[in-house]
Design a protein around this motif. Structure first.
Motif, PDB file in Angstrom:
ATOM      1  N   GLN A 107      61.587 -37.489 -30.394  1.00  0.00           N
ATOM      2  CA  GLN A 107      62.220 -38.567 -30.808  1.00  0.00           C
ATOM      3  C   GLN A 107      62.806 -38.628 -32.120  1.00  0.00           C
ATOM      4  OE1 GLN A 107      59.465 -42.043 -31.401  1.00  0.00           O
ATOM      5  NE2 GLN A 107      61.039 -43.327 -30.082  1.00  0.00           N
ATOM      6  N   GLU A 108      61.865 -38.358 -33.297  1.00  0.00           N
ATOM      7  CA  GLU A 108      62.130 -38.236 -34.334  1.00  0.00           C
ATOM      8  C   GLU A 108      63.419 -37.205 -34.946  1.00  0.00           C
ATOM      9  OE1 GLU A 108      57.920 -39.495 -36.327  1.00  0.00           O
ATOM     10  OE2 GLU A 108      58.426 -37.215 -36.042  1.00  0.00           O
ATOM     11  N   ARG A 109      63.478 -36.251 -34.058  1.00  0.00           N
ATOM     12  CA  ARG A 109      64.512 -35.219 -34.151  1.00  0.00           C
ATOM     13  C   ARG A 109      65.895 -36.034 -33.756  1.00  0.00           C
ATOM     14  NH1 ARG A 109      62.864 -30.395 -35.213  1.00  0.00           N
ATOM     15  NH2 ARG A 109      61.012 -29.799 -35.130  1.00  0.00           N
ATOM     16  N   ALA A 110      65.817 -36.744 -32.727  1.00  0.00           N
ATOM     17  CA  ALA A 110      66.984 -37.353 -32.145  1.00  0.00           C
ATOM     18  C   ALA A 110      67.606 -38.293 -33.451  1.00  0.00           C
ATOM     19  CB  ALA A 110      66.741 -38.109 -30.830  1.00  0.00           C
ATOM     20  N   VAL A 111      66.434 -39.178 -34.048  1.00  0.00           N
ATOM     21  CA  VAL A 111      67.081 -39.929 -34.924  1.00  0.00           C
ATOM     22  C   VAL A 111      67.563 -39.339 -36.292  1.00  0.00           C
ATOM     23  CG1 VAL A 111      66.409 -41.667 -36.517  1.00  0.00           C
ATOM     24  CG2 VAL A 111      65.408 -41.886 -34.182  1.00  0.00           C
ATOM     25  N   VAL A 154      71.008 -39.324 -38.023  1.00  0.00           N
ATOM     26  CA  VAL A 154      71.191 -39.522 -39.579  1.00  0.00           C
ATOM     27  C   VAL A 154      72.272 -38.568 -40.116  1.00  0.00           C
ATOM     28  CG1 VAL A 154      70.133 -39.283 -41.719  1.00  0.00           C
ATOM     29  CG2 VAL A 154      68.862 -40.602 -39.861  1.00  0.00           C
ATOM     30  N   GLU A 155      71.908 -37.392 -39.867  1.00  0.00           N
ATOM     31  CA  GLU A 155      73.054 -36.248 -40.552  1.00  0.00           C
ATOM     32  C   GLU A 155      74.424 -36.473 -39.840  1.00  0.00           C
ATOM     33  OE1 GLU A 155      71.490 -32.559 -41.017  1.00  0.00           O
ATOM     34  OE2 GLU A 155      69.440 -33.226 -41.817  1.00  0.00           O
ATOM     35  N   GLU A 156      74.758 -36.818 -38.799  1.00  0.00           N
ATOM     36  CA  GLU A 156      75.813 -37.133 -38.351  1.00  0.00           C
ATOM     37  C   GLU A 156      76.570 -38.091 -38.653  1.00  0.00           C
ATOM     38  OE1 GLU A 156      75.968 -36.438 -33.880  1.00  0.00           O
ATOM     39  OE2 GLU A 156      75.284 -34.219 -34.198  1.00  0.00           O
ATOM     40  N   MET A 157      75.824 -39.174 -38.935  1.00  0.00           N
ATOM     41  CA  MET A 157      76.307 -40.189 -39.666  1.00  0.00           C
ATOM     42  C   MET A 157      76.735 -39.848 -41.037  1.00  0.00           C
ATOM     43  SD  MET A 157      76.295 -43.264 -37.673  1.00  0.00           S
ATOM     44  CE  MET A 157      76.387 -44.633 -38.660  1.00  0.00           C
ATOM     45  N   VAL A 158      75.719 -39.356 -41.957  1.00  0.00           N
ATOM     46  CA  VAL A 158      76.333 -39.183 -43.191  1.00  0.00           C
ATOM     47  C   VAL A 158      77.520 -38.271 -43.368  1.00  0.00           C
ATOM     48  CG1 VAL A 158      75.832 -37.737 -45.359  1.00  0.00           C
ATOM     49  CG2 VAL A 158      73.994 -39.100 -44.074  1.00  0.00           C
ATOM     50  N   HIS A 159      77.676 -37.366 -42.347  1.00  0.00           N
ATOM     51  CA  HIS A 159      78.888 -36.495 -42.254  1.00  0.00           C
ATOM     52  C   HIS A 159      79.836 -36.986 -41.142  1.00  0.00           C
ATOM     53  CE1 HIS A 159      76.749 -33.918 -45.253  1.00  0.00           C
ATOM     54  NE2 HIS A 159      75.889 -33.872 -44.447  1.00  0.00           N
ATOM     55  N   ILE A 160      80.113 -38.116 -40.894  1.00  0.00           N
ATOM     56  CA  ILE A 160      80.860 -38.856 -39.758  1.00  0.00           C
ATOM     57  C   ILE A 160      82.166 -38.181 -39.965  1.00  0.00           C
ATOM     58  CG2 ILE A 160      81.605 -40.905 -41.134  1.00  0.00           C
ATOM     59  CD1 ILE A 160      80.185 -41.539 -37.727  1.00  0.00           C
ATOM     60  N   ALA A 182      70.399 -37.675 -26.467  1.00  0.00           N
ATOM     61  CA  ALA A 182      69.048 -37.312 -27.082  1.00  0.00           C
ATOM     62  C   ALA A 182      68.536 -38.850 -27.354  1.00  0.00           C
ATOM     63  CB  ALA A 182      69.120 -36.241 -28.308  1.00  0.00           C
ATOM     64  N   LEU A 183      69.294 -39.501 -28.269  1.00  0.00           N
ATOM     65  CA  LEU A 183      68.573 -40.966 -28.547  1.00  0.00           C
ATOM     66  C   LEU A 183      68.502 -41.623 -27.121  1.00  0.00           C
ATOM     67  CD1 LEU A 183      71.157 -41.494 -31.421  1.00  0.00           C
ATOM     68  CD2 LEU A 183      68.773 -41.335 -31.520  1.00  0.00           C
ATOM     69  N   PHE A 186      65.280 -44.255 -26.668  1.00  0.00           N
ATOM     70  CA  PHE A 186      66.019 -45.587 -27.199  1.00  0.00           C
ATOM     71  C   PHE A 186      66.589 -46.339 -26.343  1.00  0.00           C
ATOM     72  CE2 PHE A 186      64.931 -43.062 -30.995  1.00  0.00           C
ATOM     73  CZ  PHE A 186      64.104 -43.704 -31.487  1.00  0.00           C
ATOM     74  N   SER A 187      66.641 -47.680 -26.235  1.00  0.00           N
ATOM     75  CA  SER A 187      67.367 -48.416 -25.260  1.00  0.00           C
ATOM     76  C   SER A 187      68.842 -48.609 -25.902  1.00  0.00           C
ATOM     77  CB  SER A 187      66.738 -49.949 -25.305  1.00  0.00           C
ATOM     78  OG  SER A 187      67.120 -50.488 -26.511  1.00  0.00           O
ATOM     79  N   GLU A 188      69.760 -49.244 -25.375  1.00  0.00           N
ATOM     80  CA  GLU A 188      71.012 -49.286 -25.887  1.00  0.00           C
ATOM     81  C   GLU A 188      71.002 -50.224 -27.151  1.00  0.00           C
ATOM     82  OE1 GLU A 188      75.709 -50.132 -24.490  1.00  0.00           O
ATOM     83  OE2 GLU A 188      74.090 -51.276 -23.307  1.00  0.00           O
ATOM     84  N   ASP A 189      70.300 -51.406 -27.261  1.00  0.00           N
ATOM     85  CA  ASP A 189      70.067 -52.098 -28.302  1.00  0.00           C
ATOM     86  C   ASP A 189      69.388 -51.284 -29.392  1.00  0.00           C
ATOM     87  OD1 ASP A 189      71.057 -54.372 -27.225  1.00  0.00           O
ATOM     88  OD2 ASP A 189      69.132 -55.434 -26.833  1.00  0.00           O
ATOM     89  N   ASP A 190      68.233 -50.549 -29.097  1.00  0.00           N
ATOM     90  CA  ASP A 190      67.724 -49.879 -30.256  1.00  0.00           C
ATOM     91  C   ASP A 190      69.056 -48.713 -30.779  1.00  0.00           C
ATOM     92  OD1 ASP A 190      65.340 -50.947 -29.477  1.00  0.00           O
ATOM     93  OD2 ASP A 190      64.890 -49.274 -28.117  1.00  0.00           O
ATOM     94  N   VAL A 191      69.427 -48.098 -30.099  1.00  0.00           N
ATOM     95  CA  VAL A 191      70.350 -47.270 -30.563  1.00  0.00           C
ATOM     96  C   VAL A 191      71.371 -47.880 -31.377  1.00  0.00           C
ATOM     97  CG1 VAL A 191      72.441 -45.568 -29.945  1.00  0.00           C
ATOM     98  CG2 VAL A 191      70.243 -45.501 -28.506  1.00  0.00           C
ATOM     99  N   ALA A 192      71.851 -49.176 -30.933  1.00  0.00           N
ATOM    100  CA  ALA A 192      72.826 -49.810 -31.869  1.00  0.00           C
ATOM    101  C   ALA A 192      72.203 -50.186 -33.429  1.00  0.00           C
ATOM    102  CB  ALA A 192      73.236 -51.131 -31.211  1.00  0.00           C
TER     103      ALA A 192
END
Length: 148
Positions: A83-87, A91-97, A109-110, A114-120
Motif C-alpha cells: 500500500q505504501e509503495r503504491a502511494v 509521489v514520484e510520478e507527481m513530482v515528475h509529472i 495499484a492505488l 484506496f477508494s476513488e475519494d482516497d485516491v483523489a
C-alpha cells in the motif's frame, strides 16, 4: 542572499494554502502515509525546510527512524508495505509529472488499497506538497524565515 518572505508579503496566498491544508486534515488520510508523502516529495524536490518539518511529524506519529532513513530507496527496501509503495509511486510520478503523468500501473495499484475519494485526496496532498516545496526552494525558506 535574502529572498522574499511570501508569508509576510502575500498573506492571502498563505491563507489559501492553509485552507487546502485544513481540507486535507479533515480527509482522514493515515498520518504515517501523509508524512511519507510529504517527506518523500520534499526529498525529491530538495526542500530542506519541509524535510525537517515532516520527518519530525512522522516521528511524532510513530514512524521509525529506520524507515525514514530508507525512504529515498523505498523501491529496494523491504520496510514498506505494498500500500505504501503504491502511494510512493504516486509521489514520484507527481513530482515528475512532465515525464509520463500518472501511469496506469500506478493508478491500478492505488485502486487496490484506496477508494476513488482516497485516491483523489492523495493526489491533492501530492499537489499541495509539491507547491509547498516550490515556495520553500524558491525563497530559500527555513525555520527562521518562514513565519518571521
Amino acid at each position: 542572499m535574502s529572498r522574499v518572505n511570501i508569508y509576510k508579503t502575500q498573506p492571502a496566498a498563505y491563507k489559501a494554502f492553509f485552507a487546502i491544508e485544513a481540507y486535507l486534515k479533515q480527509c482522514g488520510i493515515d498520518p504515517i502515509i501523509e508524512e511519507l508523502v510529504r517527506v518523500r516529495t520534499s526529498q525529491i524536490n530538495g526542500c530542506a525546510y519541509c524535510i525537517h518539518v515532516h520527518t519530525k511529524g512522522a516521528l511524532q506519529h510513530g514512524e521509525t527512524q529506520e524507515r525514514i532513513f530508507a525512504l529515498s530507496v523505498w523501491k529496494e527496501s523491504k520496510l514498506f508495505t505494498d500500500q505504501e509503495r503504491a502511494v510512493l509511486a504516486l509521489v514520484e510520478e507527481m513530482v515528475h509529472i512532465y515525464a509520463q503523468g500518472i501511469t496506469d500501473d500506478t493508478y491500478k495499484a492505488l485502486e487496490q488499497y484506496f477508494s476513488e475519494d482516497d485516491v483523489a485526496q492523495l493526489i491533492v496532498l501530492c499537489t499541495m506538497m509539491n507547491a509547498w516545496n516550490r515556495l520553500g526552494v524558491a525563497t530559500h525558506a527555513n525555520e527562521l524565515t518562514v513565519y518571521k
